[in-house]
Motif scaffolding. Sequence first.
Motif, PDB file in Angstrom:
ATOM      1  N   PHE A  38       0.709  -1.242   0.247  1.00  0.00           N
ATOM      2  CA  PHE A  38      -0.046  -0.049   0.250  1.00  0.00           C
ATOM      3  C   PHE A  38       0.770   1.178   0.115  1.00  0.00           C
ATOM      4  N   LEU A  39       2.001   1.225   0.759  1.00  0.00           N
ATOM      5  CA  LEU A  39       2.829   2.308   0.782  1.00  0.00           C
ATOM      6  C   LEU A  39       3.486   2.566  -0.637  1.00  0.00           C
ATOM      7  N   SER A  40       3.928   1.529  -1.276  1.00  0.00           N
ATOM      8  CA  SER A  40       4.536   2.008  -2.717  1.00  0.00           C
ATOM      9  C   SER A  40       3.271   2.439  -3.369  1.00  0.00           C
ATOM     10  N   VAL A  41       2.141   1.756  -3.658  1.00  0.00           N
ATOM     11  CA  VAL A  41       1.001   2.371  -4.292  1.00  0.00           C
ATOM     12  C   VAL A  41       0.751   3.726  -3.942  1.00  0.00           C
ATOM     13  N   PHE A  42       0.636   3.873  -2.523  1.00  0.00           N
ATOM     14  CA  PHE A  42       0.285   5.510  -2.293  1.00  0.00           C
ATOM     15  C   PHE A  42       1.145   6.358  -2.664  1.00  0.00           C
ATOM     16  N   GLU A  43       2.747   5.966  -2.511  1.00  0.00           N
ATOM     17  CA  GLU A  43       3.696   7.118  -2.970  1.00  0.00           C
ATOM     18  C   GLU A  43       3.520   7.631  -4.545  1.00  0.00           C
ATOM     19  N   GLU A  44       3.310   6.378  -5.252  1.00  0.00           N
ATOM     20  CA  GLU A  44       3.108   6.466  -6.641  1.00  0.00           C
ATOM     21  C   GLU A  44       2.037   7.359  -7.030  1.00  0.00           C
ATOM     22  N   TYR A  45       0.753   7.031  -6.361  1.00  0.00           N
ATOM     23  CA  TYR A  45      -0.207   7.803  -6.893  1.00  0.00           C
ATOM     24  C   TYR A  45      -0.310   9.301  -6.209  1.00  0.00           C
ATOM     25  N   ASN A  46       0.576   9.322  -4.933  1.00  0.00           N
ATOM     26  CA  ASN A  46       0.513  10.800  -4.339  1.00  0.00           C
ATOM     27  C   ASN A  46       1.547  11.755  -5.377  1.00  0.00           C
ATOM     28  N   ARG A  47       2.419  10.997  -6.183  1.00  0.00           N
ATOM     29  CA  ARG A  47       3.214  11.884  -6.767  1.00  0.00           C
ATOM     30  C   ARG A  47       2.662  12.210  -8.021  1.00  0.00           C
ATOM     31  N   GLN A  48       1.565  11.304  -8.649  1.00  0.00           N
ATOM     32  CA  GLN A  48       0.666  11.777  -9.581  1.00  0.00           C
ATOM     33  C   GLN A  48      -0.262  12.982  -9.223  1.00  0.00           C
ATOM     34  N   LEU A  49      -0.718  12.882  -8.213  1.00  0.00           N
ATOM     35  CA  LEU A  49      -1.667  13.779  -7.749  1.00  0.00           C
ATOM     36  C   LEU A  49      -0.999  15.243  -7.312  1.00  0.00           C
ATOM     37  N   TRP A  50       0.321  15.170  -7.150  1.00  0.00           N
ATOM     38  CA  TRP A  50       1.135  16.755  -6.843  1.00  0.00           C
ATOM     39  C   TRP A  50       1.614  16.990  -8.225  1.00  0.00           C
ATOM     40  N   GLU A  51       1.426  16.310  -9.375  1.00  0.00           N
ATOM     41  CA  GLU A  51       1.933  17.070 -10.585  1.00  0.00           C
ATOM     42  C   GLU A  51       1.033  18.374 -10.955  1.00  0.00           C
ATOM     43  N   GLU A  52      -0.234  18.229 -10.882  1.00  0.00           N
ATOM     44  CA  GLU A  52      -1.118  19.433 -11.276  1.00  0.00           C
ATOM     45  C   GLU A  52      -0.824  20.693 -10.229  1.00  0.00           C
ATOM     46  N   PRO A  53      -0.873  20.551  -9.177  1.00  0.00           N
ATOM     47  CA  PRO A  53      -0.726  21.611  -8.147  1.00  0.00           C
ATOM     48  C   PRO A  53       0.800  22.195  -8.348  1.00  0.00           C
ATOM     49  N   LEU A  54       1.773  21.342  -8.491  1.00  0.00           N
ATOM     50  CA  LEU A  54       3.173  21.698  -8.670  1.00  0.00           C
ATOM     51  C   LEU A  54       3.433  22.569 -10.030  1.00  0.00           C
ATOM     52  N   ASN A  55       2.627  22.009 -11.149  1.00  0.00           N
ATOM     53  CA  ASN A  55       2.849  22.706 -12.274  1.00  0.00           C
ATOM     54  C   ASN A  55       2.180  24.212 -12.315  1.00  0.00           C
ATOM     55  N   GLU A  56       0.867  24.229 -11.491  1.00  0.00           N
ATOM     56  CA  GLU A  56       0.296  25.422 -11.300  1.00  0.00           C
ATOM     57  C   GLU A  56       1.147  26.527 -10.394  1.00  0.00           C
ATOM     58  N   LEU A  57       1.845  25.963  -9.687  1.00  0.00           N
ATOM     59  CA  LEU A  57       2.746  26.728  -8.791  1.00  0.00           C
ATOM     60  C   LEU A  57       4.002  27.263  -9.465  1.00  0.00           C
ATOM     61  N   ASN A  58       4.471  26.542 -10.143  1.00  0.00           N
ATOM     62  CA  ASN A  58       5.289  26.755 -11.190  1.00  0.00           C
ATOM     63  C   ASN A  58       5.173  27.740 -12.166  1.00  0.00           C
ATOM     64  N   GLY A  59       3.860  27.464 -12.744  1.00  0.00           N
ATOM     65  CA  GLY A  59       3.594  28.739 -13.427  1.00  0.00           C
ATOM     66  C   GLY A  59       3.515  30.094 -12.898  1.00  0.00           C
ATOM     67  N   LYS A  60       2.868  30.125 -11.558  1.00  0.00           N
ATOM     68  CA  LYS A  60       2.663  31.271 -10.764  1.00  0.00           C
ATOM     69  C   LYS A  60       4.158  31.902 -10.543  1.00  0.00           C
TER      70      LYS A  60
END
Length: 199
Positions: A38-60
């Motif tokens: 579950f940890l392994s799956v959660f880390e990968e899924y969490n990384r995917q979830l962070w992409e959009e907010p990080l891209n938005e933050l980098n754009g700002k």
Amino acid sequence: LRSIPEITYKTSWKEAQDLYKQYQHNTETFEGMDMLDFLSVFEEYNRQLWEEPLNELNGKIHARRRRDRKAREGFRELMHELVAQRKINVRTLWKEIFPIIKDDPRYLAAVGSPDSTPLDMFWDVIDDLDEQLYHQKKTVYNALKKADLEVGLDTSYEEYLKAVQVDARVREEVNQDNLRFIYEHLLVKAEQRIKDEKR
């Protein structure tokens, strides 16, 4: 994990563990999955979830940097305009120029800029003008040497100008303010020479 709406990019590992315990018996998603899986799956899924907010933050961040850079460029342009209008010279102080620029949109846009403040950029311009004066002083001294004129307390500004403006480099390279400052500097030196001779 997409089937668990409570898991977002903000979900901590501790919260995810609690959700795992809560859902592990209710769904086939976690069937045969232990906590390490579950940890392994959660880390990968969490990384995917962070992409959009990080891209938005980098754009700002990129937009802010661009806006700050444009503001600095605008303020530098204002400083150069004031130099060209002879409102700023090597002897100008911030308190003298501030009333002129305080309402200019280019000044207001540059206030609060994280890299260089308007005051920093003003002093950069003064440093550049000081460097320019240094080189122009050498040009004037060479012209005076060619004209065989030593400026003394009795040398008028007109005599001085007549002597130095014979030199084409002086006419082309030395501005009127600096010609005046160099003359005043030479008068101070002449006065100091007289004081030294009397001792």
